[in-house]
Design a protein around this motif. Structure first.
Motif, PDB file in Angstrom:
ATOM      1  N   LYS A  27       0.845  -1.190   0.000  1.00  0.00           N
ATOM      2  CA  LYS A  27       0.000   0.000   0.000  1.00  0.00           C
ATOM      3  C   LYS A  27       0.889   1.251   0.000  1.00  0.00           C
ATOM      4  O   LYS A  27       1.951   1.281   0.640  1.00  0.00           O
ATOM      5  CB  LYS A  27      -0.865  -0.011   1.261  1.00  0.00           C
ATOM      6  N   ALA A  28       0.412   2.278  -0.686  1.00  0.00           N
ATOM      7  CA  ALA A  28       1.207   3.520  -0.787  1.00  0.00           C
ATOM      8  C   ALA A  28       1.022   4.375   0.469  1.00  0.00           C
ATOM      9  O   ALA A  28      -0.018   4.335   1.134  1.00  0.00           O
ATOM     10  CB  ALA A  28       0.770   4.299  -2.025  1.00  0.00           C
ATOM     11  N   HIS A  29       2.071   5.157   0.781  1.00  0.00           N
ATOM     12  CA  HIS A  29       2.022   6.027   1.978  1.00  0.00           C
ATOM     13  C   HIS A  29       1.188   7.267   1.753  1.00  0.00           C
ATOM     14  O   HIS A  29       0.689   7.885   2.698  1.00  0.00           O
ATOM     15  CB  HIS A  29       3.453   6.487   2.314  1.00  0.00           C
ATOM     16  N   PHE A  30       1.100   7.721   0.478  1.00  0.00           N
ATOM     17  CA  PHE A  30       0.569   9.071   0.193  1.00  0.00           C
ATOM     18  C   PHE A  30      -0.226   9.047  -1.110  1.00  0.00           C
ATOM     19  O   PHE A  30       0.170   8.361  -2.074  1.00  0.00           O
ATOM     20  CB  PHE A  30       1.761  10.044   0.086  1.00  0.00           C
TER      21      PHE A  30
ATOM     22  N   SER B  39       6.095   6.414  -0.779  1.00  0.00           N
ATOM     23  CA  SER B  39       5.504   5.788  -1.976  1.00  0.00           C
ATOM     24  C   SER B  39       4.119   6.386  -2.174  1.00  0.00           C
ATOM     25  O   SER B  39       3.435   6.735  -1.202  1.00  0.00           O
ATOM     26  CB  SER B  39       5.402   4.280  -1.760  1.00  0.00           C
ATOM     27  N   SER B  40       3.726   6.523  -3.431  1.00  0.00           N
ATOM     28  CA  SER B  40       2.510   7.314  -3.714  1.00  0.00           C
ATOM     29  C   SER B  40       1.609   6.634  -4.725  1.00  0.00           C
ATOM     30  O   SER B  40       2.035   5.764  -5.491  1.00  0.00           O
ATOM     31  CB  SER B  40       2.931   8.692  -4.250  1.00  0.00           C
ATOM     32  N   VAL B  41       0.360   7.098  -4.701  1.00  0.00           N
ATOM     33  CA  VAL B  41      -0.599   6.701  -5.736  1.00  0.00           C
ATOM     34  C   VAL B  41      -1.300   7.969  -6.201  1.00  0.00           C
ATOM     35  O   VAL B  41      -1.551   8.875  -5.398  1.00  0.00           O
ATOM     36  CB  VAL B  41      -1.613   5.662  -5.210  1.00  0.00           C
ATOM     37  N   VAL B  42      -1.535   8.058  -7.491  1.00  0.00           N
ATOM     38  CA  VAL B  42      -2.141   9.282  -8.041  1.00  0.00           C
ATOM     39  C   VAL B  42      -3.430   8.961  -8.763  1.00  0.00           C
ATOM     40  O   VAL B  42      -3.628   7.864  -9.289  1.00  0.00           O
ATOM     41  CB  VAL B  42      -1.166  10.003  -9.004  1.00  0.00           C
ATOM     42  N   TYR B  43      -4.321   9.960  -8.745  1.00  0.00           N
ATOM     43  CA  TYR B  43      -5.587   9.835  -9.474  1.00  0.00           C
ATOM     44  C   TYR B  43      -5.848  11.164 -10.164  1.00  0.00           C
ATOM     45  O   TYR B  43      -5.658  12.243  -9.591  1.00  0.00           O
ATOM     46  CB  TYR B  43      -6.759   9.506  -8.543  1.00  0.00           C
ATOM     47  N   ASN B  44      -6.262  11.062 -11.411  1.00  0.00           N
ATOM     48  CA  ASN B  44      -6.660  12.257 -12.152  1.00  0.00           C
ATOM     49  C   ASN B  44      -7.975  11.936 -12.864  1.00  0.00           C
ATOM     50  O   ASN B  44      -8.155  10.807 -13.351  1.00  0.00           O
ATOM     51  CB  ASN B  44      -5.597  12.651 -13.179  1.00  0.00           C
ATOM     52  N   ARG B  45      -8.877  12.915 -12.926  1.00  0.00           N
ATOM     53  CA  ARG B  45     -10.191  12.646 -13.533  1.00  0.00           C
ATOM     54  C   ARG B  45     -10.020  12.076 -14.942  1.00  0.00           C
ATOM     55  O   ARG B  45     -10.701  11.148 -15.348  1.00  0.00           O
ATOM     56  CB  ARG B  45     -10.992  13.953 -13.570  1.00  0.00           C
TER      57      ARG B  45
END
Ligand code: 6PG
Length: 471
Positions: free
Chosen positions: A3-6, A28-34
């Protein structure tokens, strides 16, 4: 996959750079964009090889995050934020935390903090300053909300923020919308200083008859001084030296003189008017943008309205440049003084318990108004946290003493040449008003009482009085 931290929502320039900053600092990260294609473009571009995942939708995004989830929203202020909150809330669990890193209006943030905290989520309104480069390398961050919510992100933002000699350029600002209130006022100060530098440029160009390199040289000298070394002075020199590759002319001279504004300067002035805080230098900078928008009117008026005009045989002396330096120093000080006074009044009104020394500290790096002067400002408020106005601190009072004559002479030169200097002249009146124990409002009181029986107080006895002026 772990799982990502941010998590970050909104892959605009600021959003992309902030998540690259977080990942570089070990989160570590996860990103979302419309628009998912934007996510794909980012993952295959600047995020390639980084510990950054993409998410196809908000459910996927939330599921990829470790608990308690820390989610930074970098999206347009206003209803878009409420929309995302509504869409993501069904997937959040107790203790998960949303952070709004945009330039939201602080009362909107007050509402959102109350709403989300009532549902056992966390919500932080965080001013982020420093532009695209700052977001990547280290911005100044102004998070407000509950202390518990701040503590849940403290390790993250302390790493992401710009670092100065006495620590990271982030601190817990206070409750509710305080973080966005402080960011708004930061932008008001920014408006003021941008306009002050523009007025100095205008005077050097139109009255001193300096060309772009000569003006840039003055900014370069200013950037070496304690009083004027700052990010805005630094980039102004760069802007003035930048040439158009098409014809080797100076780009600045090709730019249309109509300034935009996204709202934070207006909110600063509206807050000041509501709270009864005096911010004439900041207001003058906002009004200067309004005046700049009247381009076609001004083109007509220039040939319609006659008056003093620039004399082209002005023999600029070293003293004139020294006076201009005095003017820019005092006006810059006034911009900070007025902004900090507004923060003080707002803190009392909204129970934000703002710490001026801490705010000055986190503005020393990363943000647009970063400057060496902030060391003196931090020192002034550390020495006297209850300082009613920056101007009466010993060091700043000395600046007024040695530079007020220079400011006065520059405003006079501008007036004699028909050159508008709204921020410099507002500063002169602000300082002269502030250092005058008896102003002519006694006559205003008389007029108000004469036509409206609004009554008045006296200096020689207690009570409220009315005079039958016209009987
Ligand atoms: C910052 C900037 C940032 C933005 C301004 C511009 O602190 O990084 O202030 O917030 O560039 O909002 O404001 P205007 O477009 O209103 O000048």
């Amino acid at each position: 996959m772990a799982k990502a931290h941010f998590g970050l929502i909104g892959l605009g320039v600021m959003g992309e750079n902030l998540v690259l900053n977080a990942e570089r600092n070990g989160f570590s990260s996860v990103v979302y964009n419309r628009t998912f294609s934007k996510t794909e473009q980012f993952l295959s571009g600047s995020a390639a090889g980084r510990d950054i995942q993409g998410a196809v939708d908000l459910k996927d995004f939330v599921n990829k995050l470790e608990r308690p989830r820390r989610i930074l929203m970098m999206i347009k202020a206003g209803s878009a934020i409420d929309a995302v909150i509504e869409q993501i809330s069904p997937y959040l669990e107790e203790g998960d935390l949303l952070i709004d890193g945009g330039n939201s209006e602080f009362r909107d943030t007050e509402r959102r903090v109350a709403e989300l905290e009532s549902k056992s989520f966390g919500y932080i309104g965080m001013g982020v300053s420093g532009g695209a480069k700052g977001a990547l390398e280290g911005p100044s961050m102004m998070p407000g909300g509950t202390k518990a919510s701040y503590e849940a992100i403290e390790a993250l933002v302390s790493k992401m923020a710009a670092q100065v000699e006495d620590g990271p350029c982030v601190t817990y600002i206070g409750p509710g919308g305080s973080g966005h209130f402080v960011k708004t006022v930061h932008n008001g100060i920014e408006y003021g200083i941008e306009q002050i530098l523009a007025e100095a440029y205008d005077l050097m160009k139109r009255v001193f008859n300096f060309d772009s390199p000569e003006i840039a040289d003055v900014f370069a000298e200013w950037n070496k001084t304690e009083e004027l070394s700052s990010y805005l002075v630094e980039i102004t020199e760069v802007c003035l030296r930048t040439k158009d590759p098409e014809d080797n002319s100076y780009v600045v001279e090709k730019i249309l003189d109509k300034a935009g504004q996204k709202g934070t300067g207006l909110w600063t002035v509206m807050s000041a008017l509501e709270l009864g805080a005096s911010v004439p230098t900041i207001y003058a900078s906002l009004n200067a943008r309004v005046m700049s928008s009247l381009k076609s009117d001004r083109e007509i008026a220039e040939s319609t309205l006659s008056g003093p005009n620039t004399v082209f045989d002005f023999d600029c002396s070293q003293e004139d440049i020294s006076n201009l330096t005095d003017a820019v120093v005092l006006a810059s000080i006034a911009s900070y003084a007025q902004g900090l006074d507004l923060l003080r009044v707002g803190s009392d009104q909204y129970n934000y318990e703002l710490s001026m020394p801490h705010i000055a500290k986190i503005w020393k790096g990363g943000c647009i108004i970063r400057s060496r002067l902030l060391n003196r400002i931090q020192e002034a408020f550390t020495k006297n946290p209850g300082l009613s106005n920056l101007l009466i601190d010993t060091w700043f009072a000395e600046q007024v003493k040695i530079r007020l004559v220079g400011l006065s002479k520059i405003v006079a030169i501008a007036a004699a040449n028909g050159v508008p200097v709204p921020c410099l002249s507002s500063t002169l009146d602000y300082i002269n008003s502030y250092r005058t124990a008896r102003l002519p409002q006694n006559l205003v009181q008389a007029m108000r009482d004469c036509f409206g029986s609004h009554t008045y107080q006296r200096v020689d006895k207690e009570g409220t009085f009315h005079t039958h002026w016209l009987d």
